[in-house]
Design an enzyme around this catalytic site. Structure first.
Site, short mmCIF file in Angstrom:
data_model
loop_
_atom_site.label_atom_id
_atom_site.label_comp_id
_atom_site.label_asym_id
_atom_site.label_seq_id
_atom_site.Cartn_x
_atom_site.Cartn_y
_atom_site.Cartn_z
N ALA A 274 0.82 -1.21 0.00
CA ALA A 274 0.00 0.00 0.00
C ALA A 274 0.85 1.26 0.00
O ALA A 274 0.33 2.37 0.07
CB ALA A 274 -0.93 -0.01 1.22
N GLY A 275 2.17 1.11 -0.04
CA GLY A 275 3.04 2.29 0.02
C GLY A 275 3.20 2.79 1.44
O GLY A 275 3.50 3.95 1.67
N LEU A 276 2.98 1.90 2.43
CA LEU A 276 3.10 2.30 3.84
C LEU A 276 4.31 1.62 4.49
O LEU A 276 4.41 1.55 5.71
CB LEU A 276 1.81 1.97 4.60
CG LEU A 276 0.55 2.67 4.07
CD1 LEU A 276 -0.69 2.23 4.84
CD2 LEU A 276 0.68 4.19 4.13
N ASP B 297 12.23 5.18 4.42
CA ASP B 297 11.31 4.29 5.13
C ASP B 297 11.96 3.69 6.37
O ASP B 297 11.35 3.61 7.44
CB ASP B 297 10.86 3.15 4.20
CG ASP B 297 10.25 3.69 2.92
OD1 ASP B 297 9.90 4.89 2.88
OD2 ASP B 297 10.11 2.91 1.96
C1 GLA Z 1 9.72 3.97 -1.53
C2 GLA Z 1 11.19 3.86 -1.15
C3 GLA Z 1 11.67 5.13 -0.46
C4 GLA Z 1 11.31 6.37 -1.26
C5 GLA Z 1 9.85 6.34 -1.70
C6 GLA Z 1 9.49 7.46 -2.62
O1 GLA Z 1 8.94 4.02 -0.38
O2 GLA Z 1 11.40 2.77 -0.31
O3 GLA Z 1 13.06 5.06 -0.24
O4 GLA Z 1 12.15 6.54 -2.36
O5 GLA Z 1 9.50 5.12 -2.32
O6 GLA Z 1 9.56 8.67 -1.97
#
Ligand code: GLA
Length: 393
Positions: free
Chosen positions: A124-126, A173
């Site tokens: 989910a991008g989390l 992250d």
């Molecule tokens: C993912 C990567 C991060 C960052 C984001 C975009 O979450 O793991 O390091 O680059 O994409 O901001």
């Protein structure tokens, strides 16, 4: 739902027939702003979620590792001797990679049994993957009696993801998962690794941060992320810079770029990174003086830049943002002050800065609208800035 510490230690006892030595947790994150700036030496402003990856762990007398996940009931077994990229794949690679990375850095580890559970939504991008790496990293270092500063542990987790899993992510992250504090966002300068904890308490002003999972499939290992990264590197090279961050140091205006970059695609990618870094710092200022209308505009500008210049949004997330920003008298909700897609891109979650009372109404509106478009009905929750990785018991 993830198990409480007690339930996880009971499950460990059941699976491994002995007591665990402790339980460690590391959270997923929401990035308030600063997308694809972290591998360009730039700024990011994420915060940690209450949702964590948890690991119950105990050492063994040999060099064997068992990792079991309560999410899918699968177990991976491998030896620390001969562990190298490719030996362990799938979800377990994030755990194995973390151990590999620690050993690569010279920290000798004992074999161990690990039982993993997580409530961070996957894909989910989390940052479910960073949460897993960091929870295992914290458990393994404590079990081995190795004390590592937060930055070093985060860098080793990033090394695991870059070189064991094969995802060329930046450091955001892992740093958010390890170093974030409750009720704060974490301003990170990814070049100097300096951090600043920025108070982030929306409730006292009647506001909230809504996270909506578009449930549009989000794939980071499929090449698009790496392609963006390499386009940024090409841009930096063509501009004669170490990293695109230097554009901000030099006070370069976005309009000046077209005279210096011929390729329109590279120009757009570079412009996103330059303007996004500016937006991160502006967002920090807006946050510190409670200028929420301005913060909202900055978030929406970030979405537009991701859509038009970095080209990492998808129809589902664009539609979500449009719906969140539109008036919804029929649902009794105020439009969001600002909204944007978060994370690596190509789907995943959208965040919106909203009036706290509009939560139900806005969620109802986006769900209804998604149905009309034939998209999967999204889910949503209000995010509470929470603590970073820690030992639970
Ligand atoms: C993912 C990567 C991060 C960052 C984001 C975009 O979450 O793991 O390091 O680059 O994409 O901001």
């Amino acid at each position: 739902m993830s198990s409480a510490p007690r339930a996880l230690s009971d499950a460990f006892q059941e699976v491994f027939g002995r007591d665990s030595a402790g339980i460690w947790a590391a959270p997923g994150r929401v990035n308030l702003i600063g997308e694809h700036t972290d591998y360009n030496g730039g700024f990011v402003l994420p915060f940690a979620l209450p949702q964590t990856s948890r690991v119950a762990a105990a050492t063994r007398g040999d060099r064997i590792v068992h990792v079991r996940s309560l999410l899918n009931g699968e177990t991976a077994e491998f030896s620390l001797d001969g562990l190298r990229p490719g030996v362990v794949e799938g979800w377990a690679a994030y755990a194995a990679g973390m151990l590999w990375s620690l050993e690569q850095a010279g920290h000798l580890l004992p074999g161990m049994d690990l039982l993993i559970d997580s409530e961070v939504p996957i894909g989910a991008g989390l940052s479910s993957s960073a949460a897993l790496e960091c929870s295992v990293g914290l458990a393994a270092t404590e079990l081995a009696g190795v004390g590592l500063p937060a930055v070093e542990l985060a860098q080793l987790a990033q090394h695991a993801e870059n070189d064991f899993v094969g995802m060329p992510c930046g450091i955001m992250d892992q740093m958010a998962s390890i170093a974030a504090q409750a009720e704060h966002a974490l301003l990170l300068d990814t070049r100097s690794m300096a951090i600043e904890h920025v108070p982030f308490m929306l409730a006292q002003d009647g506001l909230a941060l809504l996270v909506i999972d578009s449930l549009a499939e989000h794939r980071l290992v499929d090449g698009e992320y790496a392609a963006r990264r390499s386009q940024c590197e090409t841009g930096a090279r063509q501009l004669g810079l170490e990293s695109l961050r230097e554009l901000n140091d030099d006070g370069v205006a976005p309009e000046e770029l077209s005279a210096r970059l011929e390729d329109p695609v590279i120009l757009r990618r570079v412009r996103h990174v330059l303007t996004e870094n500016t937006r991160v710092l502006a967002a920090r200022e807006a946050l510190s003086i409670g200028a929420y209308a301005e913060l909202g505009e900055i978030l929406s500008a970030s979405h537009a830049s991701q859509r038009d210049d970095f080209e990492i949004t998808v129809p589902e997330t664009d539609t979500l943002v449009e719906t969140l920003m539109a008036p919804h008298q029929d649902h009794g909700a105020q439009p969001a002050l600002g909204a944007r897609q978060v994370g690596g891109g190509f789907g995943g979650c959208v965040i919106a800065l909203i009036d706290a009372d509009s939560f139900e109404g806005l969620l109802g509106a986006v769900q209804e609208n998604a149905r009309r478009h034939g998209f999967t009905e999204p889910t949503g929750f209000l995010a509470q800035p929470s603590a970073g990785a820690r030992r639970l018991s």
